[in-house]
Design an enzyme around this catalytic site. Structure first.
Site, PDB file in Angstrom:
ATOM      1  N   CYS A   3       0.817  -1.225   0.000  1.00 59.27           N
ATOM      2  CA  CYS A   3       0.000   0.000   0.000  1.00 59.27           C
ATOM      3  C   CYS A   3       0.849   1.271   0.000  1.00 59.27           C
ATOM      4  O   CYS A   3       0.339   2.352  -0.274  1.00 59.27           O
ATOM      5  CB  CYS A   3      -0.943   0.011   1.195  1.00 59.27           C
ATOM      6  SG  CYS A   3      -2.024  -1.427   1.250  1.00 59.27           S
ATOM      7  N   HIS A  45      -3.271   7.190   3.025  1.00 62.49           N
ATOM      8  CA  HIS A  45      -3.670   5.906   2.440  1.00 62.49           C
ATOM      9  C   HIS A  45      -5.058   5.569   2.972  1.00 62.49           C
ATOM     10  O   HIS A  45      -5.322   5.675   4.172  1.00 62.49           O
ATOM     11  CB  HIS A  45      -2.651   4.832   2.827  1.00 62.49           C
ATOM     12  CG  HIS A  45      -3.092   3.451   2.481  1.00 62.49           C
ATOM     13  ND1 HIS A  45      -3.624   3.142   1.251  1.00 62.49           N
ATOM     14  CD2 HIS A  45      -3.085   2.308   3.200  1.00 62.49           C
ATOM     15  CE1 HIS A  45      -3.930   1.858   1.233  1.00 62.49           C
ATOM     16  NE2 HIS A  45      -3.621   1.337   2.396  1.00 62.49           N
ATOM     17  N   ASN A  88     -10.016  -0.041   0.442  1.00 62.29           N
ATOM     18  CA  ASN A  88      -8.562   0.056   0.365  1.00 62.29           C
ATOM     19  C   ASN A  88      -8.108  -0.500  -0.990  1.00 62.29           C
ATOM     20  O   ASN A  88      -8.247  -1.692  -1.243  1.00 62.29           O
ATOM     21  CB  ASN A  88      -7.965  -0.751   1.529  1.00 62.29           C
ATOM     22  CG  ASN A  88      -6.452  -0.743   1.551  1.00 62.29           C
ATOM     23  OD1 ASN A  88      -5.808  -0.325   0.595  1.00 62.29           O
ATOM     24  ND2 ASN A  88      -5.881  -1.235   2.640  1.00 62.29           N
TER      25      ASN A  88
HETATM   26  C1  LIG Z   1      -9.708  -5.413  10.187  1.00 61.32           C
HETATM   27  C2  LIG Z   1     -10.276  -4.399  11.178  1.00 61.32           C
HETATM   28  C3  LIG Z   1     -11.305  -3.529  10.480  1.00 61.32           C
HETATM   29  C4  LIG Z   1     -10.943  -5.149  12.290  1.00 61.32           C
HETATM   30  O1  LIG Z   1     -11.435  -4.220  13.223  1.00 61.32           O
HETATM   31  P1  LIG Z   1     -11.176  -4.465  14.781  1.00 61.32           P
HETATM   32  O2  LIG Z   1     -11.857  -3.388  15.493  1.00 61.32           O
HETATM   33  O3  LIG Z   1      -9.692  -4.587  14.951  1.00 61.32           O
HETATM   34  O4  LIG Z   1     -11.930  -5.799  14.977  1.00 61.32           O
HETATM   35  P2  LIG Z   1     -11.376  -7.123  15.675  1.00 61.32           P
HETATM   36  O5  LIG Z   1     -10.289  -7.712  14.872  1.00 61.32           O
HETATM   37  O6  LIG Z   1     -11.139  -6.801  17.114  1.00 61.32           O
HETATM   38  O7  LIG Z   1     -12.647  -8.022  15.559  1.00 61.32           O
HETATM   39  C5  LIG Z   1     -13.744  -7.778  16.354  1.00 61.32           C
HETATM   40  C6  LIG Z   1     -14.764  -8.835  16.062  1.00 61.32           C
HETATM   41  O8  LIG Z   1     -15.377  -8.547  14.801  1.00 61.32           O
HETATM   42  C7  LIG Z   1     -15.366  -9.700  13.994  1.00 61.32           C
HETATM   43  N1  LIG Z   1     -15.282  -9.333  12.613  1.00 61.32           N
HETATM   44  C8  LIG Z   1     -14.196  -9.211  11.822  1.00 61.32           C
HETATM   45  N2  LIG Z   1     -14.559  -8.870  10.584  1.00 61.32           N
HETATM   46  C9  LIG Z   1     -15.900  -8.756  10.597  1.00 61.32           C
HETATM   47  C10 LIG Z   1     -16.851  -8.436   9.622  1.00 61.32           C
HETATM   48  N3  LIG Z   1     -16.509  -8.141   8.360  1.00 61.32           N
HETATM   49  N4  LIG Z   1     -18.150  -8.390   9.981  1.00 61.32           N
HETATM   50  C11 LIG Z   1     -18.533  -8.671  11.229  1.00 61.32           C
HETATM   51  N5  LIG Z   1     -17.680  -8.995  12.197  1.00 61.32           N
HETATM   52  C12 LIG Z   1     -16.373  -9.034  11.885  1.00 61.32           C
HETATM   53  C13 LIG Z   1     -14.159 -10.479  14.441  1.00 61.32           C
HETATM   54  O9  LIG Z   1     -14.308 -11.826  14.101  1.00 61.32           O
HETATM   55  C14 LIG Z   1     -14.183 -10.238  15.920  1.00 61.32           C
HETATM   56  O10 LIG Z   1     -15.113 -11.129  16.501  1.00 61.32           O
HETATM   57  P3  LIG Z   1     -14.759 -11.882  17.874  1.00 61.32           P
HETATM   58  O11 LIG Z   1     -14.592 -10.777  18.869  1.00 61.32           O
HETATM   59  O12 LIG Z   1     -15.960 -12.718  18.069  1.00 61.32           O
HETATM   60  O13 LIG Z   1     -13.510 -12.640  17.592  1.00 61.32           O
HETATM   61  C15 LIG Z   1      -9.151  -3.496  11.747  1.00 61.32           C
HETATM   62  O14 LIG Z   1      -8.339  -4.266  12.598  1.00 61.32           O
HETATM   63  C16 LIG Z   1      -8.288  -2.898  10.691  1.00 61.32           C
HETATM   64  O15 LIG Z   1      -8.731  -2.063   9.912  1.00 61.32           O
HETATM   65  N6  LIG Z   1      -6.997  -3.247  10.660  1.00 61.32           N
HETATM   66  C17 LIG Z   1      -6.099  -2.705   9.682  1.00 61.32           C
HETATM   67  C18 LIG Z   1      -6.354  -3.365   8.375  1.00 61.32           C
HETATM   68  C19 LIG Z   1      -5.681  -2.649   7.253  1.00 61.32           C
HETATM   69  O16 LIG Z   1      -5.842  -1.474   7.097  1.00 61.32           O
HETATM   70  N7  LIG Z   1      -4.943  -3.384   6.433  1.00 61.32           N
HETATM   71  C20 LIG Z   1      -4.322  -2.879   5.300  1.00 61.32           C
HETATM   72  C21 LIG Z   1      -3.167  -2.036   5.677  1.00 61.32           C
HETATM   73  S1  LIG Z   1      -2.494  -1.326   4.282  1.00 61.32           S
END
Ligand SMILES: CC(C)(COP(=O)(O)OP(=O)(O)OC[C@H]1O[C@@H](n2cnc3c(N)ncnc32)[C@H](O)[C@@H]1OP(=O)(O)O)[C@@H](O)C(=O)NCCC(=O)NCCS
Length: 345
Positions: free
Chosen positions: A132, A272, A302
């Site tokens: 990215c 980004h 993204n």
């Molecule tokens: C992926 C992301 C959105 C998840 O958000 P979060 O607040 O960290 O959520 P968590 O990982 O704590 O997950 C919380 C819960 O939601 C659930 N969950 C994950 N994706 C889900 C979805 N699409 N829909 C519903 N629930 C979801 C998880 O399974 C978890 O459930 P659990 O508590 O029963 O295990 C966030 O971590 C993120 O944006 N990370 C960076 C990703 C990124 O930008 N990557 C590219 C970089 S260039």
């Protein structure tokens, strides 16, 4: 105008012996595929909800390329738009850099497919892989060729068909990403400072946080890698989130420091477009006002290396960036990699 200083900022590059040479973005263009996949569509594919995706990421919809539309097609369309705007002919282009993690083929480079599609037969062409952060890496690499007077016109493209490496059964990742491309033409412009600085960084110790495990020399494609779903993007969301905020802030602050700029002097920040919460956290730590940020991730998700140039194009066409404005671009991605750049538009 002194090549070293403007009344507003210091130009770190002009302290080197570039003899008045600068590297500006002469034109920008972008392209996103027609097909829209909304959060409501995703509700029918995996166990998720529009409310969850919107609240946790800010994304409402993303674009998906057609089966016969490849990364090079998206890249070529974005490049043609930039070239039209800048009145740049294909023969003028000396070098094409395509930043991508979803090349048409492992080799030849996607940049070579693009070269053929846009008819830039004089141009050298290669791909750059910094996930990215790829566009900001590409900008920094491309500007070196302009500043050194090696080339007059360099095309830097960020292009991705991420839908080709997304596991559409994995709700943790499939809701985040989309396809698209953005392109800039780099040239010297008299009297302009252009790209003032770029801070790039990487941390290979955290390479596992975000990767595509299969298909390379480590795990060549086989029936096992397919069965184990190793040809899809893998990500540790929470860890990536934390690293993104820290790295983007550090890179942005270092860029500002080098130019003796305060964040308040930046007219437009192009982060980004990964997650609204990441952008908010970065903005808060930098002391930026929400009005300084340009955000379009609700429409595209993204798009990895394409996200910054697509946003830049929309910010410019929407009148958010005017000639002479200072623009801060900042990104983060797999590798881990990160980068920030400040340009005088
Ligand atoms: C992926 C992301 C959105 C998840 O958000 P979060 O607040 O960290 O959520 P968590 O990982 O704590 O997950 C919380 C819960 O939601 C659930 N969950 C994950 N994706 C889900 C979805 N699409 N829909 C519903 N629930 C979801 C998880 O399974 C978890 O459930 P659990 O508590 O029963 O295990 C966030 O971590 C993120 O944006 N990370 C960076 C990703 C990124 O930008 N990557 C590219 C970089 S260039």
């Amino acid at each position: 105008m002194s090549p070293h200083r403007s009344p507003r900022f210091k130009n770190p590059r002009a302290l080197h012996n570039y003899q008045g040479r600068s590297c500006s973005i002469a034109a920008v263009g972008s392209y996103v595929p027609e097909r829209i996949l909304t959060n409501f569509d995703l509700e029918k594919m995996v166990n998720t909800s529009d409310a969850w995706i919107t609240e946790r990421t800010g994304v409402q919809q993303r674009r998906l390329a057609a089966a016969d539309e490849f990364t090079s097609d998206l890249a070529a369309k974005a490049a043609r738009r930039a070239m039209e705007r800048g009145r740049i002919s294909p023969e003028q282009i000396d070098l094409i850099i395509v930043a991508t993690i979803t090349p048409d083929t492992p080799f030849p480079a996607t940049a070579c497919w693009v070269q053929e599609k846009i008819g830039a037969s004089r141009a050298a062409a290669f791909d750059l892989e910094a996930a990215c952060s790829g566009f900001i890496y590409g900008l920094e690499v491309g500007q070196q060729f302009i500043m050194s007077r090696t080339y007059e016109t360099v095309l830097v493209i960020g292009a991705e068909k991420l839908s080709s490496i997304i596991d559409w059964t994995d709700r943790n990742t499939c809701v985040l990403f989309g396809d698209g491309a953005g392109a800039v033409v780099l040239q010297h412009r008299d009297g302009a400072h252009g790209v003032l600085t770029a801070c790039l960084g990487a941390d290979g110790r955290r390479a596992d946080l975000l990767s595509l495990p299969g298909g390379g020399s480590r795990q060549p494609a086989s029936s096992r890698t397919v069965a184990d779903r190793l040809h899809y993007l893998r990500m540790s969301g929470k860890e990536t989130f934390k690293s993104a905020v820290t790295a983007m802030c550090t890179a942005a602050q270092e860029s500002l420091r080098r130019c003796e700029l305060d964040i308040a002097q930046i007219a437009c920040i192009i982060p980004h477009q990964a997650n609204q919460r990441i952008i908010n956290a970065v903005a808060e730590r930098l002391g930026a006002r929400p009005s300084q940020l340009f955000v379009n991730l609700q429409k595209y998700g993204n798009t990895s290396a394409a996200s910054v140039p697509i946003a830049l194009d929309e910010a410019v066409s929407g009148g958010r960036i005017q000639r002479g404005d200072l623009v801060l671009m900042v990104g983060f991605g797999g590798g881990l990699t990160w980068g920030a750049a400040i340009i005088e538009w």
